[in-house]
Motif scaffolding. Structure first.
Motif, PDB file in Angstrom:
ATOM      1  N   ASP A 330       0.820  -1.220   0.000  1.00  0.00           N
ATOM      2  CA  ASP A 330       0.000   0.000   0.000  1.00  0.00           C
ATOM      3  C   ASP A 330       0.853   1.269   0.000  1.00  0.00           C
ATOM      4  O   ASP A 330       0.535   2.251  -0.688  1.00  0.00           O
ATOM      5  CB  ASP A 330      -0.928   0.002   1.214  1.00  0.00           C
ATOM      6  N   VAL A 331       1.927   1.260   0.771  1.00  0.00           N
ATOM      7  CA  VAL A 331       2.757   2.461   0.887  1.00  0.00           C
ATOM      8  C   VAL A 331       3.485   2.745  -0.424  1.00  0.00           C
ATOM      9  O   VAL A 331       3.551   3.906  -0.871  1.00  0.00           O
ATOM     10  CB  VAL A 331       3.747   2.319   2.064  1.00  0.00           C
ATOM     11  N   THR A 332       4.056   1.737  -1.042  1.00  0.00           N
ATOM     12  CA  THR A 332       4.752   1.986  -2.313  1.00  0.00           C
ATOM     13  C   THR A 332       3.769   2.380  -3.406  1.00  0.00           C
ATOM     14  O   THR A 332       4.091   3.208  -4.260  1.00  0.00           O
ATOM     15  CB  THR A 332       5.565   0.756  -2.748  1.00  0.00           C
ATOM     16  N   ASP A 333       2.571   1.826  -3.363  1.00  0.00           N
ATOM     17  CA  ASP A 333       1.540   2.245  -4.310  1.00  0.00           C
ATOM     18  C   ASP A 333       1.181   3.708  -4.083  1.00  0.00           C
ATOM     19  O   ASP A 333       1.074   4.502  -5.033  1.00  0.00           O
ATOM     20  CB  ASP A 333       0.301   1.365  -4.155  1.00  0.00           C
ATOM     21  N   GLY A 334       1.008   4.093  -2.817  1.00  0.00           N
ATOM     22  CA  GLY A 334       0.682   5.483  -2.499  1.00  0.00           C
ATOM     23  C   GLY A 334       1.788   6.439  -2.880  1.00  0.00           C
ATOM     24  O   GLY A 334       1.533   7.562  -3.342  1.00  0.00           O
ATOM     25  N   ALA A 335       3.044   6.021  -2.684  1.00  0.00           N
ATOM     26  CA  ALA A 335       4.166   6.884  -3.059  1.00  0.00           C
ATOM     27  C   ALA A 335       4.211   7.100  -4.565  1.00  0.00           C
ATOM     28  O   ALA A 335       4.505   8.204  -5.043  1.00  0.00           O
ATOM     29  CB  ALA A 335       5.477   6.268  -2.570  1.00  0.00           C
ATOM     30  N   MET A 336       3.884   6.047  -5.321  1.00  0.00           N
ATOM     31  CA  MET A 336       3.825   6.202  -6.783  1.00  0.00           C
ATOM     32  C   MET A 336       2.758   7.225  -7.171  1.00  0.00           C
ATOM     33  O   MET A 336       2.978   8.083  -8.033  1.00  0.00           O
ATOM     34  CB  MET A 336       3.512   4.847  -7.421  1.00  0.00           C
ATOM     35  N   GLN A 337       1.615   7.144  -6.541  1.00  0.00           N
ATOM     36  CA  GLN A 337       0.535   8.084  -6.858  1.00  0.00           C
ATOM     37  C   GLN A 337       0.911   9.509  -6.483  1.00  0.00           C
ATOM     38  O   GLN A 337       0.631  10.462  -7.225  1.00  0.00           O
ATOM     39  CB  GLN A 337      -0.748   7.665  -6.139  1.00  0.00           C
ATOM     40  N   LEU A 338       1.541   9.673  -5.332  1.00  0.00           N
ATOM     41  CA  LEU A 338       1.924  11.010  -4.883  1.00  0.00           C
ATOM     42  C   LEU A 338       2.896  11.675  -5.853  1.00  0.00           C
ATOM     43  O   LEU A 338       2.815  12.885  -6.087  1.00  0.00           O
ATOM     44  CB  LEU A 338       2.571  10.931  -3.500  1.00  0.00           C
ATOM     45  N   CYS A 339       3.794  10.912  -6.387  1.00  0.00           N
ATOM     46  CA  CYS A 339       4.825  11.487  -7.238  1.00  0.00           C
ATOM     47  C   CYS A 339       4.443  11.519  -8.705  1.00  0.00           C
ATOM     48  O   CYS A 339       5.208  12.026  -9.536  1.00  0.00           O
ATOM     49  CB  CYS A 339       6.141  10.721  -7.046  1.00  0.00           C
ATOM     50  N   GLY A 340       3.272  10.981  -9.033  1.00  0.00           N
ATOM     51  CA  GLY A 340       2.745  11.104 -10.384  1.00  0.00           C
ATOM     52  C   GLY A 340       3.648  10.506 -11.445  1.00  0.00           C
ATOM     53  O   GLY A 340       4.322   9.491 -11.234  1.00  0.00           O
ATOM     54  N   GLY A 341       3.691  11.162 -12.596  1.00  0.00           N
ATOM     55  CA  GLY A 341       4.457  10.646 -13.718  1.00  0.00           C
ATOM     56  C   GLY A 341       5.935  10.492 -13.428  1.00  0.00           C
ATOM     57  O   GLY A 341       6.599   9.621 -13.998  1.00  0.00           O
ATOM     58  N   SER A 342       6.472  11.327 -12.533  1.00  0.00           N
ATOM     59  CA  SER A 342       7.898  11.221 -12.196  1.00  0.00           C
ATOM     60  C   SER A 342       8.240   9.869 -11.592  1.00  0.00           C
ATOM     61  O   SER A 342       9.368   9.384 -11.731  1.00  0.00           O
ATOM     62  CB  SER A 342       8.288  12.336 -11.220  1.00  0.00           C
ATOM     63  N   ALA A 343       7.272   9.265 -10.898  1.00  0.00           N
ATOM     64  CA  ALA A 343       7.529   7.985 -10.243  1.00  0.00           C
ATOM     65  C   ALA A 343       7.723   6.856 -11.245  1.00  0.00           C
ATOM     66  O   ALA A 343       8.309   5.822 -10.915  1.00  0.00           O
ATOM     67  CB  ALA A 343       6.374   7.640  -9.304  1.00  0.00           C
ATOM     68  N   PHE A 344       7.215   7.022 -12.465  1.00  0.00           N
ATOM     69  CA  PHE A 344       7.352   5.980 -13.469  1.00  0.00           C
ATOM     70  C   PHE A 344       8.729   5.979 -14.122  1.00  0.00           C
ATOM     71  O   PHE A 344       9.093   5.026 -14.791  1.00  0.00           O
ATOM     72  CB  PHE A 344       6.254   6.132 -14.531  1.00  0.00           C
ATOM     73  N   ARG A 345       9.473   7.061 -13.928  1.00  0.00           N
ATOM     74  CA  ARG A 345      10.848   7.098 -14.418  1.00  0.00           C
ATOM     75  C   ARG A 345      11.748   6.423 -13.392  1.00  0.00           C
ATOM     76  O   ARG A 345      11.482   6.431 -12.196  1.00  0.00           O
ATOM     77  CB  ARG A 345      11.296   8.537 -14.649  1.00  0.00           C
ATOM     78  N   LYS A 346      12.840   5.855 -13.856  1.00  0.00           N
ATOM     79  CA  LYS A 346      13.698   5.086 -12.974  1.00  0.00           C
ATOM     80  C   LYS A 346      14.567   5.951 -12.066  1.00  0.00           C
ATOM     81  O   LYS A 346      15.122   5.447 -11.082  1.00  0.00           O
ATOM     82  CB  LYS A 346      14.570   4.132 -13.797  1.00  0.00           C
ATOM     83  N   GLU A 347      14.681   7.247 -12.356  1.00  0.00           N
ATOM     84  CA  GLU A 347      15.576   8.083 -11.575  1.00  0.00           C
ATOM     85  C   GLU A 347      15.221   8.110 -10.087  1.00  0.00           C
ATOM     86  O   GLU A 347      16.102   8.131  -9.226  1.00  0.00           O
ATOM     87  CB  GLU A 347      15.575   9.529 -12.105  1.00  0.00           C
TER      88      GLU A 347
END
Length: 389
Positions: A330-347
């Motif tokens: 749940d937490v890693t899913d939430g962090a992805m949502q919080l950071c939006g498109g930037s989270a999909f990049r590997k940086e």
């Protein structure tokens, strides 16, 4: 169920060197390990050289003599940087718990000095995540050796470890449900029979292995014939479940920290506001922090229950991985949502942690199995039906 309180006799705490190993080797190699699905050999070797593979080994054989609390901290810190490395070391420590209790002194000493990487070989094609029901066989031979035949479905560090804590059906039919053996990696008849190209934990080397007429001396047996399940439940399970929870905590905590950094440093040019300036965004980050801190508190209480021999220690051990697996997902899913498109990049490293976190729910015993175990303990039932023992 056994564990040990931290009682290291060494003058220098090996964990003092962990930060250096992480900075110099593990963090820099983590993206490559994930991208290439490469076993993290440089990191494992650096940990060995720093004395960290012998962290849970007895000082009697040259180990650091630390208990589960310190070891859990190491796994947490490793998981925050490289989930694959953390799982390799986690399985090493879980197997070490058996070898410390029942293995030969020379192997114990080799582990203590960092010259020996070990792992568990429990999961099989025939019984999948039901590790307590092996289908592989052990057959006594006339020359005081034992023949092992099995198809193991998932073995972390397969082809990389120096030894495998191996489960089989007992030699004697009615002796019990399972027997454990210490299988050297160079045993004739032992082979890695597949590759691993997974969603997450891509470098942990979790591959299938086959024993086909593998011979070990009868002295390779650890504990009595048929007593392997009791050993697994008493020695392996507490270490595996608690360290798995520490692994989840490291992933979750690092995801929250990265999300916080992203929200703080990212601004909207047309308004001049940082992402953190939005109340809803701050609320969502706070929720992730609270979930993570709750897991940390529960893990700490579980360790205290084990160290003090509390009556609810077994219950806490069963609960902690179930809680951790759901929390980190749940937490890693939430962090992805919080950071939006930037989270999909590997940086940012968030998508790697998101993928690595998916494994916790399905590592045996799975979250569903643990929920059943907790319900059994809570209602006075045995952990397993008699037919499975």
């Amino acid at each position: 169920m056994t564990t040990s309180v931290d009682n290291a006799q060494t003058a220098t705490d090996p964990t003092d060197t962990l930060g250096t190993v992480i900075d110099d080797v593990i963090r820099p190699q983590a993206p490559t390990v994930d991208r290439d699905g490469a076993f993290p050999r440089p990191g494992v070797d650096a940990l060995a050289a720093a004395g960290l593979l012998g962290l849970a080994s007895s000082s009697e054989v040259g180990g650091a003599g630390h208990g589960m609390r310190t070891v859990a901290e190491v796994i947490e810190r490793l998981a925050a940087e490289c989930g694959s490395t953390a799982v390799v070391v986690l399985m090493h420590y879980a197997a070490t718990a058996v070898i410390e209790a029942h293995g030969p002194r020379d192997v114990r000493a080799a582990i203590a000095t960092g010259d020996h990487l070990t792992t568990l070989a429990f999961s099989e094609y025939g019984s999948r995540s039901h590790f307590w029901s092996p289908t592989g066989t052990a057959t006594a031979a006339d020359d005081d050796t034992v023949r092992l035949d099995a198809r193991k479905s998932w073995v972390t560090s397969a082809g990389e470890a120096n030894s495998y804590v191996w489960s089989s059906l007992p030699l004697t039919r009615d002796a019990g449900p399972m027997t454990l053996w210490l299988v050297p990696a160079d045993s004739a008849g032992l082979s890695v029979t597949g590759d691993f190209d997974g969603l997450g934990l891509r470098g942990n080397g979790s591959r299938p292995m086959t024993a086909d007429g593998l011979r070990v001396p009868s002295t390779a047996r650890m504990a009595a014939d048929g007593a392997g399940l009791d050993t697994a439940l008493g020695a392996v399970l507490p270490w595996f479940l608690v360290l798995n929870a520490a692994f989840c905590l490291g992933l979750a905590d690092s995801a929250v920290a990265e999300a916080g950094r992203h929200l703080t440093r990212t601004t909207l040019t047309h308004t001049g506001a940082a992402l953190r300036d939005a109340p809803v965004t701050r609320r969502d980050l706070a929720r992730l922090m609270i979930r993570t801190d709750a897991l940390r508190a529960f893990l700490g209480d579980t360790l205290t229950a084990l160290e003090t021999g509390r009556d609810d220690a077994m219950l806490r051990v069963l609960q902690v991985k179930a809680l951790a697996g759901e929390t980190v997902a749940d937490v890693t899913d939430g962090a992805m949502q919080l950071c939006g498109g930037s989270a999909f990049r590997k940086e940012l490293g968030l998508e790697r942690r998101f993928r690595d976190a998916r494994a916790a729910r399905v590592m045996a015993p799975t979250t569903d199995a643990l929920h059943d175990f907790v319900g059994r303990v809570a209602t006075g039932l045995p952990l397993l039906d008699e037919a499975n023992r």
